[in-house]
Design a protein around this motif. Structure first.
Motif, PDB file in Angstrom:
ATOM      1  N   VAL A  30       0.704  -1.061  -0.071  1.00 29.17           N
ATOM      2  CA  VAL A  30       0.009  -0.107   0.085  1.00 29.17           C
ATOM      3  C   VAL A  30       1.110   1.420  -0.116  1.00 29.17           C
ATOM      4  O   VAL A  30       0.264   2.278  -0.083  1.00 29.17           O
ATOM      5  CB  VAL A  30      -1.087   0.003   1.137  1.00 29.17           C
ATOM      6  N   GLN A  31       2.170   1.099   0.100  1.00 33.49           N
ATOM      7  CA  GLN A  31       3.004   2.299   0.167  1.00 33.49           C
ATOM      8  C   GLN A  31       4.650   1.812  -0.114  1.00 33.49           C
ATOM      9  O   GLN A  31       4.745   0.780   0.344  1.00 33.49           O
ATOM     10  CB  GLN A  31       3.073   2.830   1.500  1.00 33.49           C
ATOM     11  N   TYR A  50       1.937   6.351  -2.336  1.00 34.60           N
ATOM     12  CA  TYR A  50       0.826   5.022  -1.996  1.00 34.60           C
ATOM     13  C   TYR A  50       0.589   4.139  -3.351  1.00 34.60           C
ATOM     14  O   TYR A  50       0.795   4.697  -4.404  1.00 34.60           O
ATOM     15  CB  TYR A  50      -0.606   5.850  -1.360  1.00 34.60           C
ATOM     16  N   ILE A  67      -1.853   3.704   7.718  1.00 37.63           N
ATOM     17  CA  ILE A  67      -2.558   4.036   6.364  1.00 37.63           C
ATOM     18  C   ILE A  67      -3.931   3.529   6.224  1.00 37.63           C
ATOM     19  O   ILE A  67      -4.511   2.529   6.727  1.00 37.63           O
ATOM     20  CB  ILE A  67      -1.796   3.365   5.173  1.00 37.63           C
ATOM     21  N   ASP A  71      -6.203   7.236   1.951  1.00 34.36           N
ATOM     22  CA  ASP A  71      -4.868   7.422   1.496  1.00 34.36           C
ATOM     23  C   ASP A  71      -4.655   6.895   0.157  1.00 34.36           C
ATOM     24  O   ASP A  71      -3.938   7.626  -0.741  1.00 34.36           O
ATOM     25  CB  ASP A  71      -3.786   6.842   2.606  1.00 34.36           C
ATOM     26  N   LEU A  72      -5.366   5.892  -0.099  1.00 33.63           N
ATOM     27  CA  LEU A  72      -5.122   5.068  -1.387  1.00 33.63           C
ATOM     28  C   LEU A  72      -6.029   5.350  -2.351  1.00 33.63           C
ATOM     29  O   LEU A  72      -6.201   4.939  -3.261  1.00 33.63           O
ATOM     30  CB  LEU A  72      -5.231   3.544  -0.996  1.00 33.63           C
ATOM     31  N   ALA A  75      -4.236   6.783  -5.537  1.00 32.70           N
ATOM     32  CA  ALA A  75      -2.834   6.271  -5.696  1.00 32.70           C
ATOM     33  C   ALA A  75      -2.746   5.160  -7.036  1.00 32.70           C
ATOM     34  O   ALA A  75      -3.934   4.659  -7.345  1.00 32.70           O
ATOM     35  CB  ALA A  75      -2.455   5.337  -4.511  1.00 32.70           C
ATOM     36  N   ASP A 160       6.235   4.379   8.230  1.00 29.60           N
ATOM     37  CA  ASP A 160       6.098   5.012   7.058  1.00 29.60           C
ATOM     38  C   ASP A 160       7.150   4.588   6.264  1.00 29.60           C
ATOM     39  O   ASP A 160       8.286   4.498   6.479  1.00 29.60           O
ATOM     40  CB  ASP A 160       6.180   6.559   7.086  1.00 29.60           C
TER      41      ASP A 160
END
Length: 202
Positions: A30-31, A50, A67, A71-72, A75, A160
């Motif tokens: 996811v990141q 992301y 997350i 946030d996505l 992305a 992160d």
């Protein structure tokens, strides 16, 4: 590349955060974050994104990295990040702290050819076997490296992807400086001979 001297090498650290493993499903990134370093140029080219996934983020994973689906929302999918990853990882020594997850997610690009891989978890265990906790956060805290990481990626924290990639590269630099490995072959980081390291230790 394995015959290259460390001082001539560009290193890029990579870290992925994931959605977590749900029942009946494989994990998904996811990141992603990367940070490059060389002896001549220092830290350069920090980058993060992301990553879209159709999977839900598990509660346990979200508790670790924070997350969320929001946030996505906009992305890109992992495959669309190929140009960014290729530019930063091709012809570089690739660094990760426990590289299993990073290698697994990069298998989405068959035949990518990235490497050689430098595992700072393996190096930390070899360099400081007397330390009980070799997790990235613990080893950076033990050697007071978190302040240097914070200067590279302010306003970010552990888990992160960009922060953890920066921490891995700062840890690698610390190992190279502590054991004076600048003129050693790159292979000394891939398959470390720690007896030689400790003869050089300051």
């Amino acid at each position: 590349m394995t015959r290259t001297v460390i001082r001539e090498t560009i290193f890029t650290a990579i870290d992925f955060e994931s959605a977590g493993t749900a029942s009946g499903k494989t994990d998904a990134p996811v990141q992603v974050g990367t940070t490059s370093w060389s002896l001549d140029d220092g830290i350069s080219d920090t980058w993060t994104s992301y990553i879209h996934t159709d999977q839900d983020i598990t509660w346990s994973a979200q508790k670790v990295h924070g997350i969320t689906r929001d946030d996505l929302k906009d992305a890109p999918k992992l495959m669309l990040l190929w140009p960014h990853l290729k530019r930063r990882l091709a012809s570089r020594a690739v660094v990760a702290h426990g590289h299993g997850t990073e290698k697994r997610f990069l298998n989405a690009f068959p035949g990518h050819g990235f490497g050689p891989w430098i595992d700072t978890l393996q190096l930390s265990r070899a360099a400081w076997p007397e330390i009980s906790d070799h997790s990235l956060g613990a080893i950076c805290q033990t050697h007071n490296l978190h302040h240097s990481v914070g200067k590279i990626v302010p306003d970010r924290t552990w888990h992160d992807a960009l922060y953890d990639a920066a921490a891995s590269i700062v840890l690698l630099e610390h190992i190279i400086n502590t054991f004076e490995l600048h003129n050693s072959p790159l292979s000394s980081l891939i398959s470390p001979d720690t007896s030689a390291w400790h003869r050089l230790r300051r």
